[in-house]
Design an enzyme around this catalytic site. Structure first.
Site, PDB file in Angstrom:
ATOM      1  N   ASP A 204       0.879  -1.246   0.067  1.00  0.00           N
ATOM      2  CA  ASP A 204      -0.024   0.140  -0.060  1.00  0.00           C
ATOM      3  C   ASP A 204       0.956   1.404  -0.012  1.00  0.00           C
ATOM      4  O   ASP A 204       0.655   2.233  -0.700  1.00  0.00           O
ATOM      5  CB  ASP A 204      -0.915  -0.147   1.123  1.00  0.00           C
ATOM      6  CG  ASP A 204      -1.689   1.108   1.484  1.00  0.00           C
ATOM      7  OD1 ASP A 204      -2.876   1.269   0.414  1.00  0.00           O
ATOM      8  OD2 ASP A 204      -1.321   2.060   1.940  1.00  0.00           O
ATOM      9  N   LYS A 208       1.245   4.222  -2.941  1.00  0.00           N
ATOM     10  CA  LYS A 208       1.112   5.610  -2.695  1.00  0.00           C
ATOM     11  C   LYS A 208       2.486   6.222  -3.187  1.00  0.00           C
ATOM     12  O   LYS A 208       2.410   7.443  -3.916  1.00  0.00           O
ATOM     13  CB  LYS A 208       0.947   6.014  -1.326  1.00  0.00           C
ATOM     14  CG  LYS A 208      -0.710   5.463  -0.995  1.00  0.00           C
ATOM     15  CD  LYS A 208      -0.754   5.392   0.631  1.00  0.00           C
ATOM     16  CE  LYS A 208      -2.000   5.073   1.035  1.00  0.00           C
ATOM     17  NZ  LYS A 208      -1.982   4.476   2.557  1.00  0.00           N
TER      18      LYS A 208
END
Ligand code: NDP
Ligand code: HSE
Length: 443
Positions: A204, A208
């Site tokens: 994750d 980003k």
């Protein structure tokens, strides 16, 4: 006011984030409607399970399981894609953009995997794609990079981008609470991804980081082109030892750009930050990002990085920009402009080779507790020209074994890669070493 334009907002996904968005729009409706000069209408909603109890009451005729139908409904003005995943979410997003709609998304995995295709579809069909909530929850970092910092070139961006991991590490240090128990709390609080391995294994954060690298440098760096390590191998002993050495461990994304070589590197790993650093003191679900611009210097952004309310705040800011676009035709600066500018200027960077990625390291080795073992370790490191800065030996959890904790002077990823490969061949090294990087950021 009778002639006020009605903006029809539809949701594909009405879970933690989707419900938060509608809850806050409803709570602040009159203030938002007055500021934006429109009236809101919740048009249609797609979910997976029609029977699930929700905080937000949706009339039965407005809710369906057919996300594609919601995405392409001709009457909807704005489609919020808040389902997660990359398959149906991709179909839904592309279908809405091909229909010329505005899509608001919090889906960083989708953007990392399919961002180029999504921006191209928006450009081709006159749709628009907004994604403030995809990075760092409630912190308006996308706006900061695209708008507030437009004067700058970025040599270094580093940050805590995953609320779940920061929440886990913070509570492990503060309470000594077991990892699994804290992770369960992060899920209950709505911080963690449906697939929690995306959080704890670093993916994750990597998604980003890819988005930030794209906005800052106009190039899509895929996760397989990054170094990506997560937090699941960290032990209480690592956290204690690093605290004693004067550091805090944070899962960081680090994006560097060498303008002389025109190279970029993107990496995600648990990092030892000196306790004096601002980001070393960003705790719990909070995220923090330090952005070094060549004009402004370093600016730092801190705020809640996950959870219903923080994320809803970012989604609603995109909805507000979408309404400005719908009512005035004014396009807010978009991510796609950034890549075009880099391409036009011929400044799109290439990936830095491992030998150019330099840092100091922390290594924990579980070894046989026998004479000559330390000498073998030191010899491998010397052979790869890695200089040891400190060594501590403690008892390991398993019998007849010792734990050797080393820090190094600055070296590079290529040398460390070879070192780890050679350690794996030594009979005296009993487990895969834990490798952490030390964050000597000069900001
Ligand atoms: P949830 O799992 O809480 O909600 C997902 C929603 O999508 C649910 O309403 C679910 O339906 C619906 N859904 C899932 N699959 C389908 C399908 N096949 N067809 C129709 N609907 C479907 O996730 P979150 O709200 O936490 O996250 C949503 C997005 O926001 C993700 O991309 C996530 O990465 C991102 N995000 C999340 C943050 C957070 O803090 N939670 C922060 C920033 C971004 P049902 O309710 O029936 O199960
Ligand atoms: N699971 C993510 C996190 C949600 O914990 O940061 C916010 O993107």
């Amino acid at each position: 006011m009778p002639n006020t334009r009605v903006i029809r907002i539809s949701f594909c996904g009405l879970g933690t984030v989707g419900q938060g968005v509608w809850k806050h729009i409803s709570a602040n409706r009159s203030q938002l409607e007055t500021r934006l000069g429109v009236r809101f209408e919740l048009h249609r909603v797609a979910v997976r399970s029609l029977n699930r109890t929700r905080d937000v009451a949706i009339p039965a005729e407005r809710i369906t399981t057919d996300a594609l139908a919601v995405a392409t409904d001709p009457q909807a003005d704005i489609i919020c894609e808040l389902m997660g995943g990359t398959e149906l979410a991709r179909e839904v997003t592309l279908a809405a953009l091909r229909a010329g709609k505005i899509v608001v998304s919090a889906n960083k995995a989708l953007i990392c995997d399919h961002g180029a295709e999504i921006f191209a579809a928006a450009r081709k069909h006159g749709g628009h794609f907004f994604f403030e909530a995809s990075v760092a929850g409630g912190i308006p970092i996308i706006k900061a990079l695209r708008e507030g910092l437009v004067a700058n070139r970025f040599r270094l961006i580093y940050g805590i981008l995953n609320g779940t991991c920061n929440y886990i590490i913070t509570r492990m240090v503060a309470e000594g609470a077991p990892y699994a128990e804290i992770l369960a709390d992060a899920k209950r609080l709505g911080y963690a991804e449906a697939d929690e391995s995306l959080d704890v294994d670093g993916w994750d954060t990597a998604h980003k980081a890819s988005i930030l690298a794209y906005l800052a440098h106009g190039v899509w760096v895929k996760t397989e082109q990054m170094i990506v390590d997560g937090i699941s191998k960290l032990t209480q002993a690592d956290l204690r030892t690093t605290e004693q050495l004067g550091y805090r461990i944070k899962l960081l994304a680090v994006i560097t750009r060498d303008f002389d070589l025109n190279e970029i590197s993107v990496r995600v790993h648990p990092t030892l930050l000196p306790k004096s650093k601002v980001l070393a003191n960003v705790n719990g679900v909070f995220n923090g990002i330090a952005v070094e611009g060549d004009v402004v210097g370093t600016t730092t952004y801190i705020g809640r990085g996950a959870g219903q309310d923080a994320t809803a705040s970012a989604v609603i800011s995109d909805i507000a920009d979408a309404i400005t676009l719908l009512t005035t035709g004014r396009v807010v600066a978009t991510g796609e402009a950034s890549i075009e500018l880099h391409e036009r200027a011929g400044t799109t960077p290439k990936l830095a080779p491992l030998g150019h990625i330099r840092t100091r390291y922390y290594l924990r080795l579980t070894v046989q507790d026998e004479p000559g073992v330390l000498a073998q370790i030191a010899s491998v490191m010397a052979g790869n020209r890695i200089s040891i800065a400190s060594v501590v030996q403690t008892a390991a959890e398993r019998p007849d074994a010792a734990s050797i904790i080393l820090t190094t002077h600055e070296s590079d990823e290529r040398a460390m890669h070879h070192t780890l490969a050679e350690f794996a061949k030594l009979g005296c090294v009993l487990e895969a070493p834990l490798l952490l990087r030390i964050g000597d950021f000069h900001d």
